[in-house]
Design an enzyme around this catalytic site. Structure first.
Site, PDB file in Angstrom:
ATOM      1  N   ASP A 186       1.092  -1.519   0.106  1.00 57.50           N
ATOM      2  CA  ASP A 186       0.501   0.081   0.171  1.00 57.50           C
ATOM      3  C   ASP A 186       0.826   1.219  -0.581  1.00 57.50           C
ATOM      4  O   ASP A 186       2.143   1.421   1.255  1.00 57.50           O
ATOM      5  CB  ASP A 186      -1.075   0.338   1.098  1.00 57.50           C
ATOM      6  CG  ASP A 186      -1.827  -1.113   0.705  1.00 57.50           C
ATOM      7  OD1 ASP A 186      -1.539  -2.013   0.603  1.00 57.50           O
ATOM      8  OD2 ASP A 186      -3.629  -1.022   2.057  1.00 57.50           O
ATOM      9  N   LYS A 234      -7.230   2.899  -3.629  1.00 53.46           N
ATOM     10  CA  LYS A 234      -7.753   3.919  -2.330  1.00 53.46           C
ATOM     11  C   LYS A 234      -7.366   4.804  -1.964  1.00 53.46           C
ATOM     12  O   LYS A 234      -6.633   5.344  -2.713  1.00 53.46           O
ATOM     13  CB  LYS A 234      -6.144   2.540  -1.522  1.00 53.46           C
ATOM     14  CG  LYS A 234      -6.392   2.702   0.328  1.00 53.46           C
ATOM     15  CD  LYS A 234      -5.157   1.757   1.219  1.00 53.46           C
ATOM     16  CE  LYS A 234      -4.986   2.135   2.354  1.00 53.46           C
ATOM     17  NZ  LYS A 234      -3.864   1.151   3.021  1.00 53.46           N
ATOM     18  N   LYS A 259     -10.630   0.666  -3.127  1.00 56.57           N
ATOM     19  CA  LYS A 259     -10.006  -0.252  -0.929  1.00 56.57           C
ATOM     20  C   LYS A 259     -10.718   1.601  -0.484  1.00 56.57           C
ATOM     21  O   LYS A 259      -9.388   2.201  -0.678  1.00 56.57           O
ATOM     22  CB  LYS A 259      -8.939  -0.113  -0.995  1.00 56.57           C
ATOM     23  CG  LYS A 259      -8.415  -0.640   0.947  1.00 56.57           C
ATOM     24  CD  LYS A 259      -7.344  -1.064   1.119  1.00 56.57           C
ATOM     25  CE  LYS A 259      -7.030  -0.900   2.573  1.00 56.57           C
ATOM     26  NZ  LYS A 259      -5.537  -1.449   2.743  1.00 56.57           N
TER      27      LYS A 259
END
Length: 315
Positions: free
Chosen positions: A152, A215, A251
């Site tokens: 991430d 995300k 996400k």
């Protein structure tokens, strides 16, 4: 090498070309976007559908601990909870992943070995992203070497907000190259991007650069995932797949704490991109406290009694 879909190769040929492409995207109708997100959030679901939604949401959680006080013991405890969220009911699904800092990735990998639960690791000087590129890439290499299945990363919001889109694009491409077989989630920190138009541009920028997931947030600022910004990102991945054939995950992270919240997001997914994304390979929740509420609601559905927070572990 850049991983831009062939249909958009010209868009990333230069800084000016990328700017023209991103600023040529349709402007976001703020009122319409927020109204649709609010409308979808009012949908009610029946008991059997709610049970399905709860199990689906549990299976989509990246169970997360990203604190300076993290210890190997805490990470192992979190891993045990990810594998067996409710020790009183072995039919409870496992979570999708455990998300930790790079220095805790090896601990998580060892604790989750053979479980099927992924190890995600934040990197690139998370959460601020204020570091030189070689430092960010070293951060990624450490996490991958430790066995992380997913990375991430955070974008350079300063570069993005000052219009240096090619710098952000090239940084994502470089990080993607270091990921090897690990999937890359690109975090925009939507609360710092200020406008929906910027969120749309960031979504396309991330996808063009090779993100496997886009995300919303780090969870470390005041405004994190919202139904509106997540809806906007879902529309972006839908449109990207229509034009390229490439499917990208989404996400939302930060601020999603209750079963009611999670169900609203699942409705957004179903109504915007459809069943293809209703799977933890393509949709995740970045959360920690959400799991406990889902477990309590699941126990209520199965027993008819609301057990309360004393019956679930505190992370």
């Amino acid at each position: 090498m850049p991983t831009t879909a062939p249909a958009f190769a010209d868009a990333t040929a230069s800084d000016s070309a990328l700017r023209r492409f991103l600023h040529g995207l349709p402007g976001v109708d703020t009122v319409g976007l927020e109204a649709r997100a609010a409308s979808l959030g009012t949908r009610s679901i029946k008991t059997t559908a709610k049970a399905y939604a709860i199990d689906l949401a549990i299976s989509m959680i990246d169970l997360t601990t990203l604190e300076g006080a993290d210890t190997p013991g805490k990470v192992r405890a979190l891993a045990a909870k990810a594998v067996n969220p409710d020790p009183t009911d072995r039919t409870t699904p496992r979570t999708a992943a455990v998300c930790v800092y790079p220095d805790m990735a090896a601990t998580a990998v060892a604790a989750l070995a053979g479980s099927g639960v992924k190890v995600a690791s934040v990197a690139t000087a998370f959460p601020a992203g204020r570091a030189a590129l070689d430092v960010k890439l070293a951060d990624v290499r450490d996490a991958v070497a430790a066995g992380a299945d997913e990375i991430d990363m955070v974008i350079d919001r300063g570069a993005f907000l000052s219009g240096r889109y090619l710098k952000v694009y090239e940084e994502i491409v470089a990080v993607k190259a270091e990921c090897g077989q690990a999937r890359l989630k690109v975090i925009f920190e939507t609360g710092e991007l200020s406008t929906y138009d910027n969120i749309r541009r960031a979504s396309w920028l991330g996808m063009l650069a090779g993100a496997d997931f886009i995300k919303t947030s780090t969870g470390k600022v005041g405004t994190n995932a919202t139904p509106a910004n997540t809806l906007l990102m879902l529309e972006a991945v839908r449109d990207f797949r229509q034009q390229t054939g490439v499917q990208i995950g989404v996400k939302p992270a930060g601020g999603i704490r209750t079963t009611k919240d999670a169900v609203k997001f699942l409705v957004l997914v179903n109504e915007t991109v459809g069943e293809d994304w209703l799977d933890n390979h393509w949709f995740r929740f970045g959360a920690s406290s959400l799991l406990n509420d889902l477990l309590m609601q699941r126990q209520k559905l199965s027993t008819g009694r609301y057990s309360g927070p004393d019956y679930v572990t505190v992370d």
